[in-house]
Design an enzyme around this catalytic site. Structure first.
Site, PDB file in Angstrom:
ATOM      1  N   SER A 126      61.352 -50.548 122.286  1.00 44.13           N
ATOM      2  CA  SER A 126      62.511 -51.505 122.393  1.00 44.13           C
ATOM      3  C   SER A 126      62.461 -51.652 123.925  1.00 44.13           C
ATOM      4  CB  SER A 126      63.788 -50.979 121.975  1.00 44.13           C
ATOM      5  OG  SER A 126      64.243 -50.111 122.669  1.00 44.13           O
TER       6      SER A 126
ATOM      7  N   HIS B 166      60.947 -54.926 121.298  1.00 47.04           N
ATOM      8  CA  HIS B 166      62.027 -55.712 121.009  1.00 47.04           C
ATOM      9  C   HIS B 166      62.519 -56.302 122.168  1.00 47.04           C
ATOM     10  CE1 HIS B 166      63.444 -52.689 117.802  1.00 47.04           C
ATOM     11  NE2 HIS B 166      62.738 -53.452 117.277  1.00 47.04           N
TER      12      HIS B 166
ATOM     13  N   ASP C  66      63.767 -49.072 113.707  1.00 45.94           N
ATOM     14  CA  ASP C  66      62.641 -50.067 113.668  1.00 45.94           C
ATOM     15  C   ASP C  66      61.525 -49.211 113.855  1.00 45.94           C
ATOM     16  OD1 ASP C  66      61.292 -52.249 113.012  1.00 45.94           O
ATOM     17  OD2 ASP C  66      61.700 -53.367 114.642  1.00 45.94           O
TER      18      ASP C  66
END
Lengths: 272, 186
Positions: free
Chosen positions: B11, B38, B131
């Site tokens: 991320s 992300h 994720d």
């Protein structure tokens, strides 16, 4: 757990679909098409390809279910705010000078882009003068668009995008909050002709000087891209504008497309 | 040695680790690297420039259907999922977010594992949601190598812990060890 489809599964399913509907879905881009089918396995709670084939053959509504998935949900209103600003300030005035014009949005899905277009036209004072044709291979998607009702979470994102598009106004004047939904002012769609079309069939619309086809080519193989480009281009008038997504480009090798780059930053093309 | 491919997920918080890794790789590094991080959906520019400052390798945010070249780093563009397709091309998608994320690390990893099988090395870095766990599992199940950044080193451990829980990972490494591991693959 999601079923992971192998090549032989995909071949079997694709052949079944082709036999039933006379269309080769293999021309969609590979990973996307595979994922759509895997999602449908999950939706029907099916694990074996043979059972899936049985489902396809017995379910008279299967093609609509498939098409609804193939027409990917639009992500938000005013996606790429700078593109919409450019349309309003540069493209619309340019087209207006050439007299009557229509706009075509092929493969309309959840309608965010259509409402964005309608709002942009209204702000430009052109909503009443311009016909919009919005087509889709999914009947359910068309019904969804007509309702113009979105989750509030999506609406919040749309609000933020609208502010990025223009900081001096508020998207709130175009929708009402009703029962935890943002309900768009559907009078914005007064001059919109929403039309269901069969897959692979492209109608001819009059006076089309702008086609918005953003983030649609990404789901197609290059073969299907070329075929589609040719069809869409037939409706576009000379000097008409064709806009694609910011990560898509129109290959100059695509069959006789007669399009050249008009505004590179926003991936906008112009027909000769 | 057969061509290998590296895919890295994390991320926004893993930005510094990614920078460290990229800056340590030599200019003649041959393996294509896919980065799925992300990031803010509405910011189109800036991220790639920031990553490029210290990298000796070219970093691109690919267009749809772009052909994959050796020694190039592919960063998933903002607000698109990035698939790695059979035939060595990139495909982009605007399908709904997965785990509140678009780009989704899971989707990138799953598509790459399908295309590259045992030729793929998947690496999960620091991140704040789950994720990537299913993606790394797919890498492992397809015969690839599953690597996770040591959770002890991560400010936020959610992503790495979820990956470790989801699959039998091959290596749990700190940043320097990840760098050494990647260099040996070249």
């Amino acid at each position: 757990m999601t079923k992971r489809l192998g090549i032989s599964d995909l071949k079997l399913i694709t052949q079944t679909l082709k036999n039933l509907y006379g269309y080769d879905y293999n021309d969609y881009s590979f990973t996307f098409y595979k994922r759509v089918l895997e999602n449908l396995f999950q939706l029907y709670n099916i694990y074996r390809s043979e059972d899936f084939v049985y489902q396809i053959e017995k379910d008279s509504n299967f093609q609509e279910v498939l098409h609804e998935q193939l027409v990917v949900e639009e992500t938000e209103m005013f996606r790429d705010p700078t593109m919409w600003r450019y349309l309003k300030t540069s493209i619309f005035p340019r087209l207006q000078k050439t007299g009557q014009f229509s706009i075509w949005l092929p493969e309309v899905s959840t309608g965010e882009e259509l409402f964005t277009l309608a709002i942009t036209l209204k702000e430009a004072g052109l909503l009443e003068q311009v016909n919009i044709f919005a087509t889709s291979i999914s009947k359910r998607r068309i019904e969804y668009v007509k309702r113009g009702s979105y989750e509030l979470k999506k609406i919040q994102n749309n609000d933020a995008n609208y502010k990025r598009y223009r900081s001096d106004a508020d998207l709130g004047i175009f929708y009402n909050e009703i029962e935890n939904k943002g309900c768009m002012d559907t009078s914005l769609l007064r001059n919109v002709e929403l039309k269901h079309i069969s897959i692979g069939q492209y109608p001819s619309f009059p006076h089309v000087k702008l086609i918005l086809y953003r983030n649609k080519f990404i789901y197609m193989s290059q073969t299907l891209q070329a075929k589609t480009m040719l069809k869409l281009n037939e409706s576009l008038m000379p000097a008409g504008i064709f806009a694609v997504g910011i990560k898509e480009s129109i290959d100059s090798n695509l069959a006789d497309n007669k399009l050249s780059v008009f505004f590179k930053e926003e991936h906008i093309y112009k027909k000769s | 040695m057969a061509q290998k491919y590296v895919i890295i997920g994390g991320s926004a918080g893993s930005f510094q680790v990614v920078t460290q890794i990229l800056s340590a790789l030599p200019a003649n590094y041959d393996l294509p690297i896919f980065l799925c991080l992300h990031r803010l959906k509405h910011i189109r520019t800036g991220f790639i420039e920031a990553l490029s400052i210290k990298s000796m390798l070219p970093i691109v945010e690919p267009d749809d259907k772009e052909h994959i070249r050796s020694g190039t780093i592919y960063l998933a563009p903002a607000n698109y999922h990035m698939y790695i397709e059979l035939g060595n091309t990139i495909a982009l998608s605007t399908e709904p977010s997965i785990n509140h994320s678009r780009p989704s690390i899971d989707l990138s990893f799953i598509s790459a594992s399908y295309s590259y099988k045992e030729k793929l090395i998947g690496i999960i870095l620091s991140g704040a949601n789950k994720d990537g766990a299913q993606g790394l599992k797919a890498v492992k199940e397809s015969g690839g190598i599953a690597v996770v950044q040591s959770p002890d080193e991560c400010q936020v451990k959610t992503m790495t812990m979820a990956a470790i829980k989801a699959t039998q990972v091959d290596h749990i490494l700190n940043t320097q060890q990840i760098i050494d591991f990647l260099k040996k693959l070249n």
